[in-house]
Design a protein around this motif. Structure first.
Motif, PDB file in Angstrom:
ATOM      1  N   GLU A 220      11.343 -41.781 -68.205  1.00 39.44           N
ATOM      2  CA  GLU A 220      11.766 -40.782 -69.169  1.00 39.44           C
ATOM      3  C   GLU A 220      11.459 -41.280 -70.582  1.00 39.44           C
ATOM      4  OE1 GLU A 220      15.645 -38.730 -68.569  1.00 39.44           O
ATOM      5  OE2 GLU A 220      15.891 -40.244 -67.002  1.00 39.44           O
ATOM      6  N   LYS A 221      11.178 -40.332 -71.454  1.00 35.41           N
ATOM      7  CA  LYS A 221      10.867 -40.705 -72.823  1.00 35.41           C
ATOM      8  C   LYS A 221      12.148 -40.915 -73.640  1.00 35.41           C
ATOM      9  CE  LYS A 221       6.319 -38.535 -73.063  1.00 35.41           C
ATOM     10  NZ  LYS A 221       5.459 -37.559 -73.772  1.00 35.41           N
ATOM     11  N   ILE A 222      12.022 -41.721 -74.687  1.00 38.80           N
ATOM     12  CA  ILE A 222      13.133 -41.938 -75.613  1.00 38.80           C
ATOM     13  C   ILE A 222      13.147 -40.770 -76.593  1.00 38.80           C
ATOM     14  CG2 ILE A 222      14.088 -43.479 -77.365  1.00 38.80           C
ATOM     15  CD1 ILE A 222      12.451 -45.738 -76.000  1.00 38.80           C
ATOM     16  N   LYS A 223      14.294 -40.121 -76.715  1.00 39.16           N
ATOM     17  CA  LYS A 223      14.391 -38.930 -77.566  1.00 39.16           C
ATOM     18  C   LYS A 223      15.084 -39.275 -78.879  1.00 39.16           C
ATOM     19  CE  LYS A 223      15.960 -34.127 -77.635  1.00 39.16           C
ATOM     20  NZ  LYS A 223      16.637 -33.045 -76.871  1.00 39.16           N
ATOM     21  N   LEU A 224      14.412 -38.981 -79.973  1.00 42.41           N
ATOM     22  CA  LEU A 224      14.975 -39.172 -81.316  1.00 42.41           C
ATOM     23  C   LEU A 224      15.371 -37.817 -81.874  1.00 42.41           C
ATOM     24  CD1 LEU A 224      12.262 -41.600 -82.707  1.00 42.41           C
ATOM     25  CD2 LEU A 224      14.432 -42.226 -81.692  1.00 42.41           C
ATOM     26  N   GLU A 225      16.532 -37.751 -82.487  1.00 39.00           N
ATOM     27  CA  GLU A 225      17.013 -36.478 -83.041  1.00 39.00           C
ATOM     28  C   GLU A 225      17.848 -36.758 -84.288  1.00 39.00           C
ATOM     29  OE1 GLU A 225      20.329 -33.386 -81.601  1.00 39.00           O
ATOM     30  OE2 GLU A 225      18.555 -33.394 -80.297  1.00 39.00           O
ATOM     31  N   TYR A 226      17.456 -36.144 -85.405  1.00 37.21           N
ATOM     32  CA  TYR A 226      18.172 -36.356 -86.655  1.00 37.21           C
ATOM     33  C   TYR A 226      18.386 -35.034 -87.381  1.00 37.21           C
ATOM     34  CZ  TYR A 226      17.510 -41.345 -86.105  1.00 37.21           C
ATOM     35  OH  TYR A 226      17.553 -42.622 -85.618  1.00 37.21           O
ATOM     36  N   SER A 227      19.595 -34.865 -87.941  1.00 39.29           N
ATOM     37  CA  SER A 227      19.935 -33.686 -88.733  1.00 39.29           C
ATOM     38  C   SER A 227      20.240 -34.125 -90.166  1.00 39.29           C
ATOM     39  CB  SER A 227      21.145 -32.962 -88.149  1.00 39.29           C
ATOM     40  OG  SER A 227      20.862 -32.489 -86.849  1.00 39.29           O
ATOM     41  N   ILE A 228      19.775 -33.326 -91.115  1.00 37.49           N
ATOM     42  CA  ILE A 228      19.970 -33.623 -92.540  1.00 37.49           C
ATOM     43  C   ILE A 228      20.599 -32.416 -93.220  1.00 37.49           C
ATOM     44  CG2 ILE A 228      18.836 -34.190 -94.728  1.00 37.49           C
ATOM     45  CD1 ILE A 228      18.586 -36.478 -92.858  1.00 37.49           C
ATOM     46  N   LEU A 229      21.633 -32.652 -94.010  1.00 37.33           N
ATOM     47  CA  LEU A 229      22.232 -31.599 -94.837  1.00 37.33           C
ATOM     48  C   LEU A 229      21.755 -31.818 -96.270  1.00 37.33           C
ATOM     49  CD1 LEU A 229      25.834 -30.268 -94.845  1.00 37.33           C
ATOM     50  CD2 LEU A 229      24.836 -31.050 -96.994  1.00 37.33           C
ATOM     51  N   VAL A 230      21.205 -30.753 -96.871  1.00 39.89           N
ATOM     52  CA  VAL A 230      20.666 -30.858 -98.228  1.00 39.89           C
ATOM     53  C   VAL A 230      21.154 -29.678 -99.068  1.00 39.89           C
ATOM     54  CG1 VAL A 230      18.603 -31.197 -99.638  1.00 39.89           C
ATOM     55  CG2 VAL A 230      18.586 -31.860 -97.238  1.00 39.89           C
ATOM     56  N   ARG A 231      21.539 -29.971-100.305  1.00 36.44           N
ATOM     57  CA  ARG A 231      21.860 -28.920-101.264  1.00 36.44           C
ATOM     58  C   ARG A 231      20.779 -28.908-102.330  1.00 36.44           C
ATOM     59  NH1 ARG A 231      28.153 -30.754-101.558  1.00 36.44           N
ATOM     60  NH2 ARG A 231      28.862 -29.676 -99.662  1.00 36.44           N
ATOM     61  N   PHE A 232      20.151 -27.753-102.462  1.00 37.93           N
ATOM     62  CA  PHE A 232      19.092 -27.579-103.465  1.00 37.93           C
ATOM     63  C   PHE A 232      19.610 -26.725-104.615  1.00 37.93           C
ATOM     64  CE2 PHE A 232      16.718 -28.245 -99.505  1.00 37.93           C
ATOM     65  CZ  PHE A 232      15.803 -29.206 -99.887  1.00 37.93           C
ATOM     66  N   GLU A 233      19.166 -27.067-105.808  1.00 38.65           N
ATOM     67  CA  GLU A 233      19.479 -26.260-106.981  1.00 38.65           C
ATOM     68  C   GLU A 233      18.907 -24.852-106.777  1.00 38.65           C
ATOM     69  OE1 GLU A 233      18.660 -26.407-111.817  1.00 38.65           O
ATOM     70  OE2 GLU A 233      17.740 -27.861-110.474  1.00 38.65           O
ATOM     71  N   LEU A 234      19.701 -23.862-107.088  1.00 41.91           N
ATOM     72  CA  LEU A 234      19.285 -22.467-106.894  1.00 41.91           C
ATOM     73  C   LEU A 234      18.929 -21.860-108.240  1.00 41.91           C
ATOM     74  CD1 LEU A 234      18.963 -20.214-104.780  1.00 41.91           C
ATOM     75  CD2 LEU A 234      21.350 -19.591-105.203  1.00 41.91           C
ATOM     76  N   LYS A 235      17.683 -21.349-108.332  1.00 40.89           N
ATOM     77  CA  LYS A 235      17.232 -20.756-109.600  1.00 40.89           C
ATOM     78  C   LYS A 235      17.087 -19.251-109.469  1.00 40.89           C
ATOM     79  CE  LYS A 235      14.677 -24.873-111.072  1.00 40.89           C
ATOM     80  NZ  LYS A 235      13.354 -25.395-111.502  1.00 40.89           N
TER      81      LYS A 235
END
Length: 235
Positions: A220-235
């Motif tokens: 079986e393959k090694i599974k990588l999983e990452y989640s990122i929370l980002v706040r962007f300036e809203l124009k």
């Protein structure tokens, strides 16, 4: 004393002015998005545990069994000086004094191989000389840290693309990122912490796999999983 109070007053005033003049990111208009990236990588480091016990070999000493094992591994092209190490050496020395039986030795080795087919050949070859105490300790990938970084970069890029798509729907645009947070991230190693078996396709046993020229063995393959929370300036 008056001079000290004057200095303190100026510092407090400057601090208050800075707080008023600069907006905290919470006070800014922003869009918050979460994005995830995944990757599956094939293991290129397979750690095998090999156990050799004299009690399983009638009349043979550990040194002779070890010599036969080393010969088999070298025939497979394995560098035993580099990839084979001794993990433990035990004996029944305590039982010898109680039962007056022969002292028997047992030895545990760790062998590193770099592909599943070679691992299968090791299983099969060592079985031909009576060594069946073989299991898979763990699998890994030599470039796992690089792959983790790549997945994280892909996650934050996906977050930016998601933010742009959402803001475009309401006629606005995103600016710079003002907050970035890694979520609960990690990776799934299918064989970490357990001695998993080989998946052999098209054959009924490791003995028949040995007879085949190219046994079809997969991990079986090694599974990588990452989640990122980002706040962007809203124009």
């Amino acid at each position: 004393m008056k001079n000290l109070l004057l200095v303190l007053s100026i510092l407090i005033s400057a601090s208050a002015f800075g707080q008023v003049g600069e907006k905290n990111f919470i006070d800014q208009n922003y869009i918050e998005v979460t994005a995830k990236a995944e990757m599956e990588v094939a293991p290129d480091q397979i750690f095998l545990k090999i156990q050799v016990d004299e009690k399983n070999f009638k009349g043979k000493k550990l040194a002779d069994i070890e010599a036969s094992m080393l010969a088999k591994l070298k025939d497979l092209g394995i560098d035993t000086k580099k990839d084979l190490s001794v993990k433990d050496l035990v004996s029944n020395f305590r039982s010898y004094w109680i039962l007056k039986s022969d002292i028997q030795l047992a030895k545990e080795y760790q062998l590193l191989v770099r592909d599943a087919k070679l691992a299968g050949k090791v299983f099969a070859e060592l079985q031909t000389i009576g060594i069946s105490g073989i299991s898979i300790e763990r699998v890994d990938n030599s470039k796992l840290l690089d792959y983790k970084k790549e997945v994280k970069v892909n996650a934050i890029k996906a977050a930016q693309d998601k933010a742009k798509a959402l803001t475009a729907a309401i006629g606005q645009t995103v600016g710079k990122a003002i907050y970035i947070q890694e979520m609960d991230n990690g990776y799934y190693n299918p064989m970490e912490g357990r001695a998993a078996g080989l998946q052999v396709r098209g054959v009924n046993s490791l003995s028949s796999a040995y007879e085949a020229s190219e046994p079809d063995i997969e991990f079986e393959k090694i599974k990588l999983e990452y989640s990122i929370l980002v706040r962007f300036e809203l124009k």
